[in-house]
Design a protein around this motif. Structure first.
Motif, PDB file in Angstrom:
ATOM      1  N   LEU A 160     -25.788  15.951  98.428  1.00 30.51           N
ATOM      2  CA  LEU A 160     -24.776  16.945  98.888  1.00 30.51           C
ATOM      3  C   LEU A 160     -23.808  16.461  99.865  1.00 30.51           C
ATOM      4  N   ILE A 161     -24.130  15.494 100.453  1.00 28.11           N
ATOM      5  CA  ILE A 161     -23.418  14.818 101.435  1.00 28.11           C
ATOM      6  C   ILE A 161     -22.015  14.065 100.575  1.00 28.11           C
ATOM      7  N   SER A 162     -22.539  13.414  99.679  1.00 26.80           N
ATOM      8  CA  SER A 162     -21.610  12.834  98.796  1.00 26.80           C
ATOM      9  C   SER A 162     -20.502  13.776  98.180  1.00 26.80           C
ATOM     10  N   MET A 163     -21.171  14.796  97.683  1.00 25.28           N
ATOM     11  CA  MET A 163     -20.316  15.887  96.961  1.00 25.28           C
ATOM     12  C   MET A 163     -19.261  16.607  98.040  1.00 25.28           C
ATOM     13  N   ASP A 204     -16.622  13.837  98.539  1.00 32.35           N
ATOM     14  CA  ASP A 204     -15.461  13.821  97.699  1.00 32.35           C
ATOM     15  C   ASP A 204     -14.761  14.764  97.473  1.00 32.35           C
ATOM     16  N   GLY A 205     -15.285  16.055  97.962  1.00 34.76           N
ATOM     17  CA  GLY A 205     -14.540  17.221  97.732  1.00 34.76           C
ATOM     18  C   GLY A 205     -14.858  18.089  96.913  1.00 34.76           C
ATOM     19  N   THR A 206     -15.893  17.671  95.850  1.00 33.85           N
ATOM     20  CA  THR A 206     -16.317  18.398  94.898  1.00 33.85           C
ATOM     21  C   THR A 206     -17.119  19.641  95.363  1.00 33.85           C
ATOM     22  N   MET A 207     -17.931  19.670  96.266  1.00 34.13           N
ATOM     23  CA  MET A 207     -18.849  21.044  96.657  1.00 34.13           C
ATOM     24  C   MET A 207     -17.860  21.836  97.361  1.00 34.13           C
ATOM     25  N   LEU A 208     -16.886  21.374  98.283  1.00 32.27           N
ATOM     26  CA  LEU A 208     -16.020  22.159  98.954  1.00 32.27           C
ATOM     27  C   LEU A 208     -15.042  22.922  97.933  1.00 32.27           C
ATOM     28  N   THR A 209     -14.537  22.326  96.873  1.00 32.24           N
ATOM     29  CA  THR A 209     -13.687  22.784  95.940  1.00 32.24           C
ATOM     30  C   THR A 209     -14.410  23.955  95.059  1.00 32.24           C
TER      31      THR A 209
END
Length: 279
Positions: free
Chosen positions: A67-70, A73-78
């Motif tokens: 989750l922290i990694s995502m 790198d903006g994957t989760m926020l996007t």
């Protein structure tokens, strides 16, 4: 007489203060119990996940790292932003349609006879069966997601509102009729204030329905969003990323449900004091 009033006032203040202290104590106790429950669940999950193949499950520690990694790198926020827009659009449309619909069905018998059965049938319908039809009608983008959320949610809101109207005390409506109040005035000044708790219950149930709707739509379209992240992670055998997306959905649903509870306490502060329940 004045002396009696002066004596009663401090007693009332003391009672109110004691109630406030008890309420704060219960609130602190409830938060402690909730935190303990979360910790126990995470420990069980961690121990159980370490006993199985890493391809099949991921422990909370791995999920947190993913989750922290995502997020980094903006994957989760996007993905959250792509899901939030149709989610909120469909949910607001469901409120705009469902609340008035429930009020009309509950208040007017002819409307109930005409379309009440349709609302019940819509609520019972497995909406996943309509997804291919919605994709033909609305395409694969924003519109189909909002339509799925709206359709999944509107019937729950309408039925709860309908049920609330039917449980408005008849004496209140009779008093309005005796004083020659119009039907619109009875609806706006008697029925709606009495139905607010039922409407809020429908909104809370609707949150869960809306989350299911947006995920189903994204599973089928596989175009972005949190549902798309889950599908991609599942196809690439990355359970840590998949569970991270699921946790985000769960956290969002809990937060939105809590927000609706706060709104209910603002709109109907009397409901908590008169309703039954554990203490």
């Amino acid at each position: 007489m004045t002396a009696l009033v002066d004596q009663a006032a401090p007693a009332d203040d003391e009672t109110a203060l004691s109630r406030k202290i008890r309420s704060q104590s219960r609130s602190g106790r409830d938060r402690l119990v909730t935190a303990a429950g979360v910790v126990v669940l995470l420990v069980i999950w961690e121990l159980a996940a370490r006993q199985v193949d890493p391809i099949l499950a991921a422990p909370p520690s791995a999920v947190l790292k993913a989750l922290i990694s995502m997020i980094g790198d903006g994957t989760m926020l996007t993905a959250v932003w792509e899901s939030a827009q149709p989610f909120l659009t469909g949910y607001v449309l469901a409120i705009v349609v469902g609340v008035p619909l429930g009020l009309l069905i509950g208040r007017f018998r002819v409307v109930e006879a005409a379309i009440g059965w349709l609302v019940i049938a819509g609520y019972a319908m497995p909406m996943i069966a309509l997804t291919p039809v919605f994709m033909l009608w609305f395409g694969l983008g924003f519109a189909v997601k909002a339509a799925m959320v709206m359709t999944m949610t509107v019937f729950a809101i309408a039925i709860n509102t309908w049920n609330g109207v039917q449980h408005v005390p008849r004496t209140l409506i009779e008093v309005g009729t005796v004083f020659c109040a119009s039907q619109s005035r009875i609806l706006s000044q008697i029925v709606i204030p009495s139905v607010i708790p039922s409407i809020m219950t429908g909104l809370r149930i609707g949150i869960g329905k809306a989350v299911v709707g947006i995920v189903i739509a994204e599973f089928f379209t596989a175009i972005g969003g949190v549902g798309g992240v889950i599908v991609d992670a599942g196809h690439s055998f990355q359970p840590d990323r998949m569970f991270a997306a699921v946790v985000v959905l769960m956290a969002a649903a809990v937060a939105l449900t809590g927000l609706i509870g706060l709104i209910e306490r603002r709109l109907a502060p009397w409901n908590r004091s008169i309703a039954g329940g554990s203490r």
